[in-house]
Structure formats: structure tokens, C-alpha cells
Design an enzyme around this catalytic site. Structure first.
Site: not given
Ligand code: PGA
Ligand code: ZN
Length: 427
Positions: A366, A162, A338, A40, A153, A203, A240, A313
Site C-alpha cells: 500500500h 516501519e 507499489k 516518503s 509517518h 498506517e 522498513d 522500495d
Molecule cells: P509511503 O511509505 O507510502 O509514504 O512512501 C511507504 C513505504 O515507504 O514503504
Molecule cells: Zn518503504
């Protein structure tokens, strides 16, 4: 000095190709690093260079990025001082010459950048967290375990990506690991008892076909109780929902495409978060609104910013100039970090210092596509982030980071601190 650089194509936790880099110094110190990959992704992330050759891995090969490293980058960096991280990264940015790293690929630049840092740390005989963070690198982060997966995911009925548990009431990192794992197992038996699937998502969190998005919170609360822990004081909840995936720019609203196809306006989304924050011990919400909904973000921050950590993010993509804008506009109060969104160690550290300058917290993270590389565990300690999210206590590529943090805590001994309730607003 850098003697040689060699890259290769390896596979990540989703079975997709990614870049691994070995950097060798004149003194024979060797650093290795592998690059993660998101599902994403934010629209303003640095470019992940893929071959596009449909004959190989459905076009996802990374041989071009590998070649860029083994030729252009290797030639240009040979002889450079590996401890001069900034100069090394700057050199690669110059070679690339584009804002989004489109020439060499952010996956090429990042792999080299991380491997150089590792080699330099080894050469100086320092653990990576100490090399990057100096004497202040003593704070173990609160692990935010993503124990229930939805969104992009998992193939289930849950719209939000999440649902995380954060053992803020632990006194040490190792105790936090135990609490997290015990809730994880309790949740598994609760899902089983309700005849839900206990298969896991990308995850490592469970990915059941729940009847609603809020049911995820209900089963997690049950899991916390079943594990004999107290929701709130001991285990706080972080979300998230990754709502950039739901936002429909043409209509200016959010489509719940996995559950019931209903829609919500920005204001209704903010109402939803406010009501959930009233009912559940939620301390953090990441991407509560979409990356294109900047005005909505301002309203969200006004409404909840003084009691909830609002993490950008997709909205910030670890980009120093976007974080600067966010601080100026009063958007969010926390940055997700990230390494591959921005694509070099130096710029990652810049994103962190900018966040600090605006009194924004930051959470090291991650990606959903990972390898056993544990660089971000050391990064979290080096930068005193106080929080890290790297999946459930399940799947080797997630545990590699958490297990490295256990080792760091052991190595720090009596100088180790645990962030705990420090990360919860108002505590
Ligand atoms: P992604 O998801 O690594 O698939 O982008 C992680 C997140 O959105 O925090
Ligand atoms: Zn995110």
C-alpha cells in the site's frame, strides 16, 4: 468494449485529494478504482499530478488529473477492448509520451488502468485475483503488519519508519490475521503500562515517543510474548527504516534527525542492521540504505543478502528498468511493489516478472495515503507474491485490504494455500 470513463476528485486517508475512476463497458460492467499516495516517496517515482493551486487543498487538488481522464483519456480509450490491458495501458503511455508520466499524471493513468482491469474481470464474471492471475492465483500472502510507526509517518522520536510483524508460523491467512491483531493489542497494553502514547500513525501502528530506535523492537518482542506467541518461529519481524529520508547526499551519511541528531556512515548502517539481525528475528529489511547510496546497497547485499530479504522500495520504485539494473549489480534481493510508483497495471506486472527472472522476491504494498480500494489484495494473490504490507490491523483503509484477503481465502476454500515460512530465507 469500453463505453465510458468518468473520474472524480475524492479524499484519501490523510484528508488529501486523490483520483477515483469509474469505467463502464458496453455490457454495463462497471469497474471503480481509487489511487493511493505516498509521503516518503522515491525520487524516481512516476509523477503524481497535483494542481498546485494554493487556493484549494494547499495546492494538492487533482482536478487536472481528473480532467485529463475525462477528456483525453476517455476519448482515446472509448471502444477499446477492456480485456486487452496491455493495449489499453500502452495507449495511455503513448498519449502521455513522457518517461515519468508528466503529461497526464501517473495518478490519472493508474486510476484508469486499475478500473479497466476491474471492469474486465466483472465482465468475465471472474474475481479480480483470478482474472489477473488465472488458476495459479491460490497463494495467500503473509500479512506484514506495521504496528509501530516512525519516520515520515508519525510525529514522534523514532527515526525508522516501519516496524512490522509477520505471522509466518500461521497455517492460514485468517490465523495470521488473528495473531497479528492479538500482538497489536498486547503491544497497546505494554505501551500503556510504560505510560507511552497509544495514538496511531498514518498506517495504523502506534507512534510513541520512545527513548531509542531499538526500544521499538524491545516493546514489540514483549508484545509477542504477552500475546502468547513465539518470536521467530511464529512471528518474524520486518523493518522498513526508509533511510532515504535520513540520507544526506552532500555529506554522504545518515542523519538521525528525529532522535539524537547523530550520524552514521553507510558502513555503520550496515553494522547496525547486522547486529539487529543477530539479536532479533528479523527476516526482511526494506530500504536499509538510501536510494542514492547504490554502492552502499551493493555492500549491504554482500554482507546480509544470503540471510536477510533486502527489499528495494525508494531504491527500485517498481520500475522494471531499475530492477533490471539492480539484478545486474547485485543490489538487494527483493522488490517492493507499489502500483502508483510506476503508474499502470501492465508495468506493475512487468516489474514483478522481472523480479522473478532475477530470483528476487517481491512484496506487494500500500501507500501511507490510502483509500478503501482493495486492488492490491487481489494483486498479491494473482501474482503469488507470498507477502503483502498494508499497515496495522487498524484504520479502515488498511483493513479493507486484509479483509478482502479473508474473503479470498474463504472463496478459494480447500485450494487456498498460505505462504507462511516460505518467505523466510533458509526455512
Ligand atoms: P509511503 O511509505 O507510502 O509514504 O512512501 C511507504 C513505504 O515507504 O514503504
Ligand atoms: Zn518503504
Amino acid at each position: 468494449a469500453i463505453a465510458s470513463i468518468h473520474a472524480r476528485e475524492i479524499l484519501d486517508s490523510r484528508g488529501n485529494p486523490t483520483v477515483e475512476v469509474d469505467v463502464t463497458l458496453d455490457d454495463k460492467s462497471k469497474g471503480r478504482a481509487a489511487v493511493p499516495s505516498g509521503a516518503s516517496t522515491g525520487i524516481r517515482e512516476a509523477l503524481e499530478l497535483r494542481d498546485g493551486d494554493k487556493q484549494r487543498y494547499g495546492g494538492k487538488g487533482v482536478l487536472k488529473a481528473v480532467k485529463n481522464i475525462n477528456t483525453t483519456v476517455a476519448d482515446a480509450l472509448k471502444g477499446m477492448d477492456a480485456t486487452e490491458q496491455e493495449s489499453v495501458d500502452k495507449k495511455m503511455l503513448e498519449l502521455d509520451g513522457t518517461e515519468y508520466k508528466k503529461t497526464l499524471g501517473a495518478n490519472a493513468i493508474l486510476g484508469v488502468s486499475m478500473a479497466v482491469a476491474r471492469a474486465a474481470a466483472i465482465s468475465k464474471d471472474l474475481p479480480l485475483y483470478r482474472y489477473l492471475g488465472g488458476d495459479a492465483a491460490t497463494l495467500l500472502p503473509v500479512p506484514c503488519f506495521n504496528i509501530l510507526n516512525g519516520g515520515a509517518h508519525a510525529d514522534n522520536s523514532v527515526d525508522f519508519q516501519e516496524y512490522m510483524i509477520s505471522p509466518v508460523g500461521a497455517t492460514t491467512f485468517s490465523e495470521a490475521m488473528q495473531m497479528g491483531a492479538e500482538v497489536y493489542h498486547a503491544l497497546k497494553s505494554i505501551l500503556k503500562g510504560k505510560s507511552y502514547s497509544t495514538a496511531v500513525g498514518d498506517e495504523g501502528g502506534f507512534a510513541p515517543n520512545l527513548k531509542s530506535n531499538v526500544e521499538a523492537l524491545d516493546v514489540i518482542m514483549e508484545g509477542i510474548e504477552k500475546a502468547g506467541l513465539k518470536a521467530g518461529d511464529q512471528i518474524a519481524i520486518a523493518l522498513d527504516p526508509a533511510t532515504s529520508e535520513l540520507y544526506r547526499e552532500d555529506q554522504g551519511n545518515y542523519l538521525f534527525w528525529k532522535s539524537d541528531e547523530s550520524r552514521k556512515s553507510s558502513e555503520e548502517m550496515i553494522d547496525l542492521w547486522a547486529s539487529w539481525a543477530d539479536q532479533f528475528p528479523i527476516f526482511s529489511i526494506e530500504d536499509g540504505l538510501g536510494e542514492q547510496d547504490w554502492d552502499g546497497w551493493k555492500a549491504l547485499t554482500k554482507r546480509l543478502g544470503d540471510r536477510i530479504q533486502l527489499v528495494g522500495d525508494d531504491a527500485f520504485v517498481t520500475n522494471p528498468s531499475i530492477i533490471k539494473q539492480a539484478i545486474a549489480d547485485g543490489v538487494g534481493n527483493s522488490s517492493l511493489i507499489k502500483v502508483n510508483q510506476i503508474g499502470s497495471v501492465t508495468e506493475t506486472l512487468e516489474a514483478i516478472s522481472l523480479s522473478q527472472s532475477g530470483n528476487y522476491t517481491y512484496m506487494v504494498s500500500h501507500r501511507s495515503g490510502e483509500t478503501p480500494d482493495d486492488f492490491i489484495a487481489d494483486l498479491a494473490v494473482a501474482t503469488r507474491s507470498g507477502q503483502i504490507k498494508t499497515g496495522a490491523p487498524c484504520r479502515g483503509e488498511r483493513l479493507s485490504k486484509y479483509n478482502q484477503l479473508l474473503r479470498i481465502e474463504e472463496e478459494l476454500g480447500s485450494s487456498a494455500e498460505y505462504a507462511g515460512t516460505m518467505i523466510v530465507k533458509g526455512k
